[in-house]
Design an enzyme around this catalytic site. Structure first.
Site, PDB file in Angstrom:
ATOM      1  N   HIS A  29       0.336  -9.192  -5.071  1.00 19.15           N
ATOM      2  CA  HIS A  29       1.374  -9.414  -4.050  1.00 19.15           C
ATOM      3  C   HIS A  29       1.539 -10.889  -3.663  1.00 19.15           C
ATOM      4  CE1 HIS A  29       1.955  -5.239  -3.919  1.00 19.15           C
ATOM      5  NE2 HIS A  29       1.196  -4.914  -2.906  1.00 19.15           N
ATOM      6  N   GLN A  72       7.219   1.478  -7.735  1.00 20.02           N
ATOM      7  CA  GLN A  72       5.825   1.807  -7.457  1.00 20.02           C
ATOM      8  C   GLN A  72       5.763   2.824  -6.315  1.00 20.02           C
ATOM      9  OE1 GLN A  72       3.489   0.188  -9.376  1.00 20.02           O
ATOM     10  NE2 GLN A  72       1.724   1.297  -8.547  1.00 20.02           N
ATOM     11  N   GLU A 123       8.614   1.504  -3.876  1.00 24.25           N
ATOM     12  CA  GLU A 123       8.924   0.086  -4.014  1.00 24.25           C
ATOM     13  C   GLU A 123       9.606  -0.237  -5.340  1.00 24.25           C
ATOM     14  OE1 GLU A 123       5.212  -2.211  -2.760  1.00 24.25           O
ATOM     15  OE2 GLU A 123       4.474  -0.170  -3.061  1.00 24.25           O
ATOM     16  N   HIS A 146       7.871  -3.950   1.179  1.00 22.24           N
ATOM     17  CA  HIS A 146       6.668  -3.111   1.189  1.00 22.24           C
ATOM     18  C   HIS A 146       6.617  -2.222   2.438  1.00 22.24           C
ATOM     19  CE1 HIS A 146       2.424  -2.023   0.612  1.00 22.24           C
ATOM     20  NE2 HIS A 146       2.494  -2.567  -0.605  1.00 22.24           N
TER      21      HIS A 146
END
Length: 315
Positions: free
Chosen positions: A92, A260, A280, A163
């Site tokens: 990330h 994701q 995501e 996120h």
């Protein structure tokens, strides 16, 4: 650090802070008109500063994982920071990714917020100065759009996403949610959630959500997986999430090649495991090191651009 607010005629309210270009709240009515915040949030803005869970944040310069933080760009080896130490991954954006940066407020209206950030050359090991704009737009069709744009002065990699953790119910977990994912492919991964490089069918696997599925049992079988939608570059419906008790339904569409899914297994105080889940849209994990995957490379002559749509309705 400021809190910004969007509203529409249906009563939906969107909170955004310029710390990390973060979605801080998303109030959505149920079938009776009751407003509930459907994303995980901290009570106070300063709580987002030490946040270890990336709650609602814009993730960059590269969302998800890169194995050992290593990649090659223009035949040159790059070493990114390795902040997921136990697994030896870059995660990330590193120790101080875009989620930790104070973004500039470029535009603010009743239905739109534009935020900008300039990432310097070699920040967290990434080559190139990167200029980024993230736009949040709320319309009267109950759609929240997030548009991402970026340009660079050196060839680099870019993979931006939001996120947020979603819970459409009025309870503290997602067991009664129903999920459908509109693809039959995923990327098998190793024990550190790094794809092995192949694309496989979800047929006869625990990752098969092609039909509307109750999460109660499914979410205990794995924690995260990347789904494959191809590299068509058009807007594609990726996931449909429903809470039949409240009547709230969320459809997520994106121009990204993957999505994701993460069930929030490792959330802890002030949250709890399985309190909400992440969906995501993004590039695949470790894509810079997998030639068969869609490329996240951005060159100086190009513009990075993609969009995500979160559409709310009542069922």
């Amino acid at each position: 650090m400021k809190q910004l607010l969007l509203k529409n005629k249906s009563g939906i309210q969107v909170g955004i802070t310029n710390l990390g270009a973060t979605l801080t709240k998303l109030l959505v009515p149920d079938r009776n008109g009751k407003l509930t915040n459907v994303v995980l949030s901290y009570l106070l803005l300063p709580d987002y500063i030490p946040d270890p869970y990336y709650i609602g944040a814009t993730i960059g310069r590269y969302a998800n994982r890169i194995k050992a933080g290593k990649l090659t760009i223009d035949n040159k080896c790059c070493q990114l920071s390795v902040n997921e130490v136990a697994a030896n991954n870059h995660l990330h954006g590193g120790f101080s990714g875009f989620s930790k940066k104070l973004w500039q407020i470029v535009k603010q209206t009743d239905d739109r917020v534009d935020l900008a950030y300039t990432s310097s050359d070699n920040e967290e090991g990434y080559p190139g100065k990167l200029n980024v704009i993230v736009s949040f737009l709320l319309n009267n069709d109950n759609e929240l759009w997030i548009h991402y744009q970026a340009t660079t002065n050196k060839t680099t990699i870019v993979n931006l996403c939001n996120h947020s953790y979603f819970n459409l119910s009025d309870s503290s977990d997602i067991r009664t949610h129903h999920l459908q994912i509109h693809t039959e492919y995923y990327t098998p991964a190793d024990e550190h959630n790094i794809p092995i490089g192949s694309i496989a069918s979800v047929e006869n696997t625990i990752f098969d959500f092609r039909k509307d599925s109750l999460l109660n049992a499914a979410m205990l079988k794995f924690d995260t997986v990347n789904y494959v939608f191809g590299d068509k570059r058009g807007l594609q419906l990726m996931a449909t999430l429903m809470d039949k008790l409240s009547g709230r339904c969320l459809q997520i569409s994106s121009t990204q090649p993957g999505m994701q899914l993460y069930f929030g297994n490792y959330l802890s105080d002030p949250f709890q495991p399985y309190q909400a889940l992440c969906l995501e849209p993004q590039h695949f994990p470790d894509a810079p090191n997998k030639k068969a995957f869609p490329s996240p490379i951005l060159k100086p002559s190009e513009r990075y651009s993609h969009s995500v749509c979160y559409k709310f309705s009542i069922v």
